[in-house]
Design a protein around this motif. Sequence first.
Motif, PDB file in Angstrom:
ATOM      1  N   GLY A 115       0.811  -1.211   0.000  1.00 43.36           N
ATOM      2  CA  GLY A 115       0.000   0.000   0.000  1.00 43.36           C
ATOM      3  C   GLY A 115       0.845   1.261   0.000  1.00 43.36           C
ATOM      4  N   TYR A 116       1.967   1.212   0.722  1.00 41.99           N
ATOM      5  CA  TYR A 116       2.867   2.373   0.725  1.00 41.99           C
ATOM      6  C   TYR A 116       3.451   2.615  -0.662  1.00 41.99           C
ATOM      7  CZ  TYR A 116       2.861   2.576   5.815  1.00 41.99           C
ATOM      8  OH  TYR A 116       2.504   2.707   7.116  1.00 41.99           O
ATOM      9  N   GLY A 122      -0.349   4.827  -0.875  1.00 44.75           N
ATOM     10  CA  GLY A 122      -1.376   4.869   0.165  1.00 44.75           C
ATOM     11  C   GLY A 122      -0.745   4.690   1.520  1.00 44.75           C
ATOM     12  N   THR A 123      -1.492   4.070   2.436  1.00 40.41           N
ATOM     13  CA  THR A 123      -0.955   3.736   3.746  1.00 40.41           C
ATOM     14  C   THR A 123      -0.976   2.227   3.898  1.00 40.41           C
ATOM     15  OG1 THR A 123      -3.128   3.936   4.719  1.00 40.41           O
ATOM     16  CG2 THR A 123      -1.724   5.879   4.792  1.00 40.41           C
ATOM     17  N   GLN A 128      -3.828  -0.256   2.611  1.00 39.44           N
ATOM     18  CA  GLN A 128      -4.843   0.528   1.897  1.00 39.44           C
ATOM     19  C   GLN A 128      -5.111  -0.146   0.555  1.00 39.44           C
ATOM     20  OE1 GLN A 128      -3.984   4.633   1.454  1.00 39.44           O
ATOM     21  NE2 GLN A 128      -5.999   5.128   0.644  1.00 39.44           N
ATOM     22  N   ALA A 132      -5.816   1.129  -3.205  1.00 37.61           N
ATOM     23  CA  ALA A 132      -4.710   1.593  -4.035  1.00 37.61           C
ATOM     24  C   ALA A 132      -4.339   0.557  -5.089  1.00 37.61           C
ATOM     25  CB  ALA A 132      -3.500   1.884  -3.152  1.00 37.61           C
ATOM     26  N   TYR A 133      -4.663  -0.724  -4.838  1.00 36.48           N
ATOM     27  CA  TYR A 133      -4.309  -1.764  -5.802  1.00 36.48           C
ATOM     28  C   TYR A 133      -5.169  -1.706  -7.054  1.00 36.48           C
ATOM     29  CZ  TYR A 133      -1.266  -3.970  -2.391  1.00 36.48           C
ATOM     30  OH  TYR A 133      -0.264  -4.218  -1.507  1.00 36.48           O
ATOM     31  N   SER A 147      -8.425  -4.341  -5.305  1.00 37.07           N
ATOM     32  CA  SER A 147      -8.674  -4.373  -3.866  1.00 37.07           C
ATOM     33  C   SER A 147      -9.229  -5.729  -3.449  1.00 37.07           C
ATOM     34  CB  SER A 147      -9.659  -3.268  -3.491  1.00 37.07           C
ATOM     35  OG  SER A 147     -10.922  -3.527  -4.041  1.00 37.07           O
TER      36      SER A 147
END
Lengths: 182, 112
Positions: A117-118, A122-123, A126, A129-130, A138
Motif C-alpha cells: 500500500g505504501y 497509500g498507507t 490501503q 490503491a491496488y 482491492s
Amino acid sequence: MSERDASGPETADTAADADGRLTRPAEDRPPYVESTIIMTTVRVIAPFVLTLGVFVMFHGASSAGGGFQGGVIAATTVVMLGFAFGIEPIAARLRNYHLAGLVLSGLGAFLLVGFGGYLLGGTFLQVPAYEALVHHGSKYSIEVVEIGIGVIVAGVITGLFFLLGTGVDTAREATEPGSEDG
Amino acid sequence: MTPVEYLAAALVIGGVFFGFVATVGLLRLPDLYSRLHAASKSDTLGSVLAIAGTAAALGLTTESMKMLFLVLFLFLTSPTAAHAIARAGKEQEVDPVGEEAAWRDEDGGEAR
C-alpha cells in the motif's frame, strides 16, 4: 478384532531427533491400533474438508467465512489424518521447518500486501490503491491477505495439535542445539 | 400451507423429537457406551431430519443442494465419530456399568 501389532504407515526411520521432528523414534511410540472404519471414512472425507477449507478462505472477503475459519477447517484435515493413521506417524512426515515455513509465508503475504500500500501511494493495508495496478485489485489483495491468515492459522493449529498429541518432551529437545523453532 | 410445507414441518418436528430423545439419553443413561449409543444414533437422525426439513422448505435451490450434501456428510461422519469415541473408551479401559468388564476378559486381558 484389533490388530495391536499393526505399526501404521511405514515411516522413514527416525535416527536422530535433532532434525526438528515432533516425534519419537518408531520403537518408542505407544502402540497404535488402526481402525478400518475410521481410516476409510477419513480417506473419503479428507479431500472434501480440505476443499471446504480453501473455499471458506477464498470466500471470506465477500461473504461469511474468512481466513481464520478456513484455516481451522484446513487444519482439521491434518487432525483427522492424525486420528485415523496415528498422530506420530503423521507427525514424522512433517519437519518443524515445514510448519514454520507455512506460517512465515502467510505472514509474508500479509506484510507484502500491507506494505505494498505504501508503494502505491497509500498507507498500510490501503487495498483500494491496488485498483490502479490490477482490475478488481482491492478484491484480489484482500483475498491474498485472507489466504495468508488462513495459512498462518492452519500451520499454528497443526503444530499445536502435534505438540499436544505426540506428547513429546519438548523441554528436553529445547536444550539440544539445532532445534530453535517450534 | 402447501403439502411441501406440511412435509417440511413434519420433518423438522421429527428432528426435534429425536434431538430431545438424544438429550434425555445423554443425561439419564449411566455410562459412556450407553450415552454414546443414545447421542450418536438419535442425534444423527435428529439433525438429519431437521436439515432435510429445511431443504424441503427451501425447495430446489442451491441452498437445498448444500443441505443435501450436509445430510450426506453427517451420515458419513457422525457414526464414524461415535465409533472412534467408543474405541478410544475401550483403549482407555472405560468400564461399562453392569456386567463387570465382561468384554475385557474375552480379549485375554491384554489391554495396554
